[in-house]
Design a protein around this motif. Structure first.
Motif, PDB file in Angstrom:
ATOM      1  N   LEU A 153       0.833  -1.205   0.000  1.00  0.00           N
ATOM      2  CA  LEU A 153       0.000   0.000   0.000  1.00  0.00           C
ATOM      3  C   LEU A 153       0.864   1.250   0.000  1.00  0.00           C
ATOM      4  O   LEU A 153       0.592   2.213  -0.727  1.00  0.00           O
ATOM      5  N   TYR A 160      -7.646   7.946   2.521  1.00  0.00           N
ATOM      6  CA  TYR A 160      -8.537   7.108   1.720  1.00  0.00           C
ATOM      7  C   TYR A 160      -9.764   6.702   2.528  1.00  0.00           C
ATOM      8  O   TYR A 160     -10.887   6.752   2.038  1.00  0.00           O
ATOM      9  N   ARG A 161      -9.540   6.310   3.760  1.00  0.00           N
ATOM     10  CA  ARG A 161     -10.674   5.923   4.609  1.00  0.00           C
ATOM     11  C   ARG A 161     -11.675   7.054   4.760  1.00  0.00           C
ATOM     12  O   ARG A 161     -12.889   6.844   4.738  1.00  0.00           O
ATOM     13  N   GLU A 216     -17.896   9.613   0.867  1.00  0.00           N
ATOM     14  CA  GLU A 216     -18.589   9.259  -0.373  1.00  0.00           C
ATOM     15  C   GLU A 216     -19.792   8.377  -0.054  1.00  0.00           C
ATOM     16  O   GLU A 216     -20.859   8.542  -0.630  1.00  0.00           O
ATOM     17  N   GLU A 217     -19.604   7.473   0.893  1.00  0.00           N
ATOM     18  CA  GLU A 217     -20.678   6.502   1.134  1.00  0.00           C
ATOM     19  C   GLU A 217     -21.808   7.067   1.986  1.00  0.00           C
ATOM     20  O   GLU A 217     -22.969   6.745   1.763  1.00  0.00           O
ATOM     21  N   THR A 242     -15.291   5.608  10.830  1.00  0.00           N
ATOM     22  CA  THR A 242     -14.047   5.064  10.275  1.00  0.00           C
ATOM     23  C   THR A 242     -13.146   4.451  11.338  1.00  0.00           C
ATOM     24  O   THR A 242     -12.169   3.781  11.005  1.00  0.00           O
ATOM     25  N   LEU A 294     -10.930   9.805  -5.226  1.00  0.00           N
ATOM     26  CA  LEU A 294     -11.285   8.540  -4.586  1.00  0.00           C
ATOM     27  C   LEU A 294     -11.331   7.413  -5.613  1.00  0.00           C
ATOM     28  O   LEU A 294     -10.845   6.300  -5.358  1.00  0.00           O
ATOM     29  N   LEU A 295     -11.885   7.714  -6.779  1.00  0.00           N
ATOM     30  CA  LEU A 295     -11.949   6.687  -7.826  1.00  0.00           C
ATOM     31  C   LEU A 295     -10.543   6.300  -8.285  1.00  0.00           C
ATOM     32  O   LEU A 295     -10.259   5.116  -8.523  1.00  0.00           O
ATOM     33  N   ASP A 348      -9.197   4.076  -5.724  1.00  0.00           N
ATOM     34  CA  ASP A 348      -9.827   2.764  -5.822  1.00  0.00           C
ATOM     35  C   ASP A 348      -9.068   1.874  -6.790  1.00  0.00           C
ATOM     36  O   ASP A 348      -8.786   0.704  -6.498  1.00  0.00           O
ATOM     37  N   ILE A 372      -5.727   0.765  -5.387  1.00  0.00           N
ATOM     38  CA  ILE A 372      -5.874  -0.204  -4.301  1.00  0.00           C
ATOM     39  C   ILE A 372      -6.377  -1.542  -4.804  1.00  0.00           C
ATOM     40  O   ILE A 372      -5.991  -2.597  -4.289  1.00  0.00           O
ATOM     41  N   LEU A 381     -14.354  -0.717   1.465  1.00  0.00           N
ATOM     42  CA  LEU A 381     -13.265  -1.220   2.293  1.00  0.00           C
ATOM     43  C   LEU A 381     -13.534  -2.635   2.781  1.00  0.00           C
ATOM     44  O   LEU A 381     -12.619  -3.455   2.842  1.00  0.00           O
ATOM     45  N   ARG A 393     -12.069  -5.682   1.054  1.00  0.00           N
ATOM     46  CA  ARG A 393     -10.702  -5.669   0.548  1.00  0.00           C
ATOM     47  C   ARG A 393      -9.776  -6.389   1.523  1.00  0.00           C
ATOM     48  O   ARG A 393      -9.798  -6.139   2.724  1.00  0.00           O
TER      49      ARG A 393
END
Lengths: 151, 151
Positions: free
Chosen positions: A34, A50-51, A57-58, A71, A115-116, A119, A122, B15, B18
DNA sequence: AACCAATGTTGGTCCCACCAACATAGCCGA
DNA sequence: TCGGCTATGTTGGTGGGACCAACATTGGTT
């Protein structure tokens, strides 16, 4: 002829079958991958960023405290990471008019785009990390890990 | 009636499936348990110390560089941790007469005893850590982790 | 009004992992 | 034999993730 004195990195027997040891090694490997990914394509962001982006976003705009709770990141670390995200224009912070203690954090369009990108990076790392396992073993692995992690 | 504003610590969807995320969570949990164990019964030692003691017990006296290679711990960290172990009388360091650069590290009796104590503590933590899994699942878990960790 | 709780912030700590530089000591090839 | 390279131990530093304590501000409760 002198001995080479180059022992390969083996693992002490009392360690190699302990779950916590294996998890520690797996985490070290995952962390290295990572880090390399974030270093190469992360634009200076790290795991915390990222978290936070993912949570925003969610679940949409939230107070910093709520973001921290969802988180699992400490309030103080949320503050620091959000400051960095804000400096890159990836989130915006505004005082909640209904409760002036709170700051509502909002994902910007740039943040959603970033974020995309992350993604994709990752996802690539997942493949690399799971390379030693067959498809079936990956299923098993994810299932067992989920059990082990919940609460 | 005001909203509670206490979201439970969920996990963003991107998340929770993953592998690297699950490993990170599992490691955090494992780390917490180990820290608590070392704190309560570790006599001021930490993971590095246990790893070093284990390597010395298993492979006998070795140079610091060799110990570092077999345990995967950086030379500089080996130096620091050994200094602490030496201060507690758990290891001894002596210059290798055949090669004055090297320091041969030897586990003392006190060190061997302490290692056994730590073994017991850490075994208890394994049970706690693996509590969510059945015996069969634990077998699977250890097998998969071994694959994932290899070299 | 008084008290307590929540929020965001500042400024620390700790462990693990890693890197750079250095003096010393050994090795090997020219 | 000398010069250069490598190995070793040490010092000192970085960085990420996870935590903790304290504080001013603001809300909510009683």
């Amino acid at each position: 002829m002198p001995l080479p004195h180059r022992p390969s990195p083996r693992t002490p027997a009392r360690l190699q079958d302990r779950a916590t040891w294996l998890v520690s090694r797996a985490h070290a490997r995952s962390f290295r991958l990572l880090n390399a990914g974030f270093e190469a394509h992360g634009g200076g962001l790290r795991g915390y960023h990222y978290r936070l982006l993912a949570a925003l976003e969610e679940w949409g705009p939230s107070s910093q405290a709520d973001v921290g709770r969802t988180t699992g990141i400490d309030r103080s670390d949320v503050t620091a990471a959000l400051t960095e995200l804000e400096a890159q224009g990836l989130v915006e912070r505004s005082v909640d008019p209904a409760n002036k203690r709170r700051k509502i954090v909002t994902l910007t369009d740039a943040g959603a785009t970033r974020l995309l990108d992350l993604d994709a990076v990752i996802d690539g790392i997942q493949r690399e990390f799971l390379a030693p396992l067959t498809a079936e073993q990956r299923e098993q692995f994810l299932g067992l890990m989920s059990l082990l992690v919940e609460e």
